[in-house]
Design a protein around this motif. Structure first.
Motif, PDB file in Angstrom:
ATOM      1  N   ASN A 156      48.856  39.649  40.920  1.00 36.49           N
ATOM      2  CA  ASN A 156      49.843  38.779  40.276  1.00 36.49           C
ATOM      3  C   ASN A 156      51.139  39.539  40.013  1.00 36.49           C
ATOM      4  O   ASN A 156      51.288  40.711  40.390  1.00 36.49           O
ATOM      5  CB  ASN A 156      49.280  38.179  38.986  1.00 36.49           C
ATOM      6  CG  ASN A 156      48.905  39.241  37.947  1.00 36.49           C
ATOM      7  OD1 ASN A 156      49.440  40.347  37.946  1.00 36.49           O
ATOM      8  ND2 ASN A 156      47.994  38.892  37.057  1.00 36.49           N
ATOM      9  N   GLU A 157      52.085  38.869  39.354  1.00 38.52           N
ATOM     10  CA  GLU A 157      53.411  39.472  39.146  1.00 38.52           C
ATOM     11  C   GLU A 157      53.359  40.724  38.271  1.00 38.52           C
ATOM     12  O   GLU A 157      54.266  41.555  38.293  1.00 38.52           O
ATOM     13  CB  GLU A 157      54.368  38.443  38.523  1.00 38.52           C
ATOM     14  CG  GLU A 157      53.999  37.978  37.129  1.00 38.52           C
ATOM     15  CD  GLU A 157      52.956  36.862  37.138  1.00 38.52           C
ATOM     16  OE1 GLU A 157      52.617  36.347  36.050  1.00 38.52           O
ATOM     17  OE2 GLU A 157      52.473  36.505  38.236  1.00 38.52           O
ATOM     18  N   LYS A 158      52.274  40.902  37.512  1.00 44.75           N
ATOM     19  CA  LYS A 158      52.111  42.081  36.677  1.00 44.75           C
ATOM     20  C   LYS A 158      51.353  43.197  37.400  1.00 44.75           C
ATOM     21  O   LYS A 158      51.069  44.247  36.812  1.00 44.75           O
ATOM     22  CB  LYS A 158      51.386  41.714  35.387  1.00 44.75           C
ATOM     23  CG  LYS A 158      52.165  40.738  34.504  1.00 44.75           C
ATOM     24  CD  LYS A 158      51.395  40.435  33.230  1.00 44.75           C
ATOM     25  CE  LYS A 158      52.169  39.462  32.332  1.00 44.75           C
ATOM     26  NZ  LYS A 158      51.428  39.138  31.083  1.00 44.75           N
ATOM     27  N   GLY A 159      51.003  42.936  38.643  1.00 47.06           N
ATOM     28  CA  GLY A 159      50.284  43.949  39.411  1.00 47.06           C
ATOM     29  C   GLY A 159      48.798  43.984  39.149  1.00 47.06           C
ATOM     30  O   GLY A 159      48.110  44.922  39.574  1.00 47.06           O
ATOM     31  N   MET A 160      48.280  42.933  38.473  1.00 44.26           N
ATOM     32  CA  MET A 160      46.848  42.866  38.182  1.00 44.26           C
ATOM     33  C   MET A 160      46.137  42.044  39.255  1.00 44.26           C
ATOM     34  O   MET A 160      46.602  40.962  39.624  1.00 44.26           O
ATOM     35  CB  MET A 160      46.624  42.236  36.805  1.00 44.26           C
ATOM     36  CG  MET A 160      47.262  43.015  35.671  1.00 44.26           C
ATOM     37  SD  MET A 160      46.589  44.694  35.516  1.00 44.26           S
ATOM     38  CE  MET A 160      44.906  44.319  35.007  1.00 44.26           C
ATOM     39  N   PRO A 161      45.010  42.554  39.766  1.00 42.11           N
ATOM     40  CA  PRO A 161      44.319  41.840  40.847  1.00 42.11           C
ATOM     41  C   PRO A 161      43.334  40.790  40.344  1.00 42.11           C
ATOM     42  O   PRO A 161      42.676  40.964  39.318  1.00 42.11           O
ATOM     43  CB  PRO A 161      43.564  42.967  41.561  1.00 42.11           C
ATOM     44  CG  PRO A 161      43.250  43.944  40.465  1.00 42.11           C
ATOM     45  CD  PRO A 161      44.415  43.881  39.503  1.00 42.11           C
ATOM     46  N   GLU A 162      43.260  39.698  41.088  1.00 35.64           N
ATOM     47  CA  GLU A 162      42.223  38.696  40.896  1.00 35.64           C
ATOM     48  C   GLU A 162      41.415  38.650  42.186  1.00 35.64           C
ATOM     49  O   GLU A 162      41.988  38.480  43.270  1.00 35.64           O
ATOM     50  CB  GLU A 162      42.817  37.308  40.634  1.00 35.64           C
ATOM     51  CG  GLU A 162      43.393  37.099  39.267  1.00 35.64           C
ATOM     52  CD  GLU A 162      43.777  35.633  39.069  1.00 35.64           C
ATOM     53  OE1 GLU A 162      42.935  34.854  38.587  1.00 35.64           O
ATOM     54  OE2 GLU A 162      44.916  35.275  39.422  1.00 35.64           O
ATOM     55  N   LYS A 163      40.093  38.779  42.089  1.00 30.15           N
ATOM     56  CA  LYS A 163      39.262  38.789  43.294  1.00 30.15           C
ATOM     57  C   LYS A 163      38.853  37.353  43.633  1.00 30.15           C
ATOM     58  O   LYS A 163      37.691  36.969  43.563  1.00 30.15           O
ATOM     59  CB  LYS A 163      38.042  39.681  43.087  1.00 30.15           C
ATOM     60  CG  LYS A 163      38.386  41.147  42.863  1.00 30.15           C
ATOM     61  CD  LYS A 163      37.156  42.035  42.909  1.00 30.15           C
ATOM     62  CE  LYS A 163      36.627  42.170  44.321  1.00 30.15           C
ATOM     63  NZ  LYS A 163      35.520  43.153  44.435  1.00 30.15           N
ATOM     64  N   LYS A 164      39.853  36.574  44.030  1.00 31.53           N
ATOM     65  CA  LYS A 164      39.620  35.162  44.346  1.00 31.53           C
ATOM     66  C   LYS A 164      40.278  34.748  45.660  1.00 31.53           C
ATOM     67  O   LYS A 164      40.311  33.565  45.989  1.00 31.53           O
ATOM     68  CB  LYS A 164      40.159  34.279  43.214  1.00 31.53           C
ATOM     69  CG  LYS A 164      39.472  34.472  41.863  1.00 31.53           C
ATOM     70  CD  LYS A 164      40.059  33.538  40.822  1.00 31.53           C
ATOM     71  CE  LYS A 164      39.376  33.702  39.476  1.00 31.53           C
ATOM     72  NZ  LYS A 164      39.961  32.794  38.447  1.00 31.53           N
ATOM     73  N   GLY A 165      40.802  35.706  46.403  1.00 26.73           N
ATOM     74  CA  GLY A 165      41.582  35.375  47.587  1.00 26.73           C
ATOM     75  C   GLY A 165      40.781  35.321  48.878  1.00 26.73           C
ATOM     76  O   GLY A 165      39.600  35.672  48.935  1.00 26.73           O
ATOM     77  N   VAL A 166      41.452  34.843  49.929  1.00 31.73           N
ATOM     78  CA  VAL A 166      40.917  34.806  51.287  1.00 31.73           C
ATOM     79  C   VAL A 166      41.968  35.430  52.198  1.00 31.73           C
ATOM     80  O   VAL A 166      43.163  35.135  52.074  1.00 31.73           O
ATOM     81  CB  VAL A 166      40.627  33.359  51.745  1.00 31.73           C
ATOM     82  CG1 VAL A 166      40.116  33.344  53.182  1.00 31.73           C
ATOM     83  CG2 VAL A 166      39.622  32.690  50.816  1.00 31.73           C
ATOM     84  N   GLY A 167      41.551  36.278  53.107  1.00 31.08           N
ATOM     85  CA  GLY A 167      42.480  36.898  54.040  1.00 31.08           C
ATOM     86  C   GLY A 167      43.206  35.855  54.883  1.00 31.08           C
ATOM     87  O   GLY A 167      42.654  34.787  55.187  1.00 31.08           O
ATOM     88  N   LEU A 168      44.424  36.162  55.283  1.00 30.46           N
ATOM     89  CA  LEU A 168      45.243  35.164  55.981  1.00 30.46           C
ATOM     90  C   LEU A 168      44.637  34.723  57.306  1.00 30.46           C
ATOM     91  O   LEU A 168      44.639  33.540  57.635  1.00 30.46           O
ATOM     92  CB  LEU A 168      46.656  35.727  56.212  1.00 30.46           C
ATOM     93  CG  LEU A 168      47.496  36.030  54.970  1.00 30.46           C
ATOM     94  CD1 LEU A 168      48.943  36.282  55.376  1.00 30.46           C
ATOM     95  CD2 LEU A 168      47.431  34.898  53.947  1.00 30.46           C
TER      96      LEU A 168
END
Length: 316
Positions: free
Chosen positions: A119-131
């Motif tokens: 996110n904008e604060k540089g904190m990761p969320e493990k909820k994504g999918v590779g493009l």
């Protein structure tokens, strides 16, 4: 099968030196064991999209559902470059007749789930999918997909491999005998395997098959394949396996001696309790099927859905 199964795979998993640091992530099971039965179509999104080896690392940033792909240090945005390549690549893969795809976990291009999005604060969320993974799944919604990390789990490994072998048998059926007769034969041979994954889908597909002659054949094949894939994506359970094992036993219960019945029931109970792997009751049932020449059961893919050398039914 008419020929070998074709699978897409992240190239680094086969030992190709395509990672950002010039290395690889060789998976010995994929290359040396499963590789005996499949032909791989290796893909490295970063290299094929023009980023070279070695290269600066990249990460996903912004909205979890629509992240941007940026370089970690320079912060250069390469989202459009990757998406344009991915859209072209999935169209090229249409001609490969893939029965599945194995992605590299955690990759901002190829990760299938739980990829870090910052996110904008540089904190990761493990909820994504590779493009690229997202583009592939959207383009091929009925092709089985998995990550190599999850394939270390024996149940997930078995589930994925049963999906790809079943899809290959279905496609071979459509090539060899695309008429109603061929599809009825396919359903008959795979009935118990479908029951092990989903009794509900097995019933629904049986009703669909019963009305096949009255449907437009293209519409029927499309609906049947969609239900086939949906059923096989559902995981088997001990309870569902017990239901199928008892169903199989019912075919020759009049032929079994009292001792043979008792032996089968005790084996089922030990499997249910987690003391025996599924391979044990399956092996015993196969013995009785040969002994009493049960022709219908000999054709059931449930009893031999994949090569025994893959050792997929040996875990407890």
């Amino acid at each position: 099968m008419e020929d070998r199964i074709k699978l897409g795979v992240s190239a680094c998993l086969l030992g190709e030196n395509v990672r950002y640091n010039g290395g690889h992530k060789l998976d010995h099971f994929l290359r040396d064991t499963l590789g005996q039965y499949v032909d791989y179509v290796p893909v490295c999104p970063e290299v094929e999209a023009g980023f070279g080896v070695p290269r600066e690392t990249m990460q996903l940033v912004g909205d979890v559902d629509a992240p941007r792909l940026v370089k970690t240090k320079s912060r250069t945005d390469h989202t459009d470059q990757m998406r344009q390549w991915a859209q072209k690549r999935v169209k090229e893969l249409e001609k490969e007749d893939l029965c599945g795809y194995i992605f590299k976990k955690d990759s901002p291009s190829s990760g299938l789930m739980r990829v870090k999005v910052y996110n904008e604060k540089g904190m990761p969320e493990k909820k994504g999918v590779g493009l690229f993974a997202r583009e592939f799944v959207d383009h091929f919604p009925l092709i089985p997909v998995e990550e190599e990390g999850r394939l270390h789990d024996p149940k997930l490994r078995e589930n994925f491999i049963e999906q790809i072998f079943t899809l290959k048998r279905w496609r071979d059926t459509l090539l060899k005998n695309p008429g109603t007769g061929g599809m009825v034969d396919f359903h008959s041979r795979n009935k118990l395997l479908l029951m092990a994954h989903s009794p509900e889908y097995a019933r629904s597909m049986g009703k669909l098959m019963a009305g096949a002659a009255k449907m437009d054949q293209d519409a029927f094949r499309g609906e049947y394949e969609a239900q086939l894939i949906a059923a096989m994506r559902l995981k088997t359970t001990t309870k569902k396996h017990i239901n199928v094992l008892q169903h199989i036993m019912g075919y020759f219960k009049k032929q079994l001696s009292a001792d043979e019945k008792q032996e089968l029931l005790e084996t089922f109970d030990r499997f249910r309790a987690g003391h025996l792997p599924l391979l044990v009751p399956i092996t015993l049932l196969n013995h009785y099927i040969r002994k009493y020449d049960q022709k219908y059961l000999k054709q059931q893919t449930y009893l031999n859905p994949h090569p025994i050398e893959l050792k997929l039914r040996t875990y407890v």
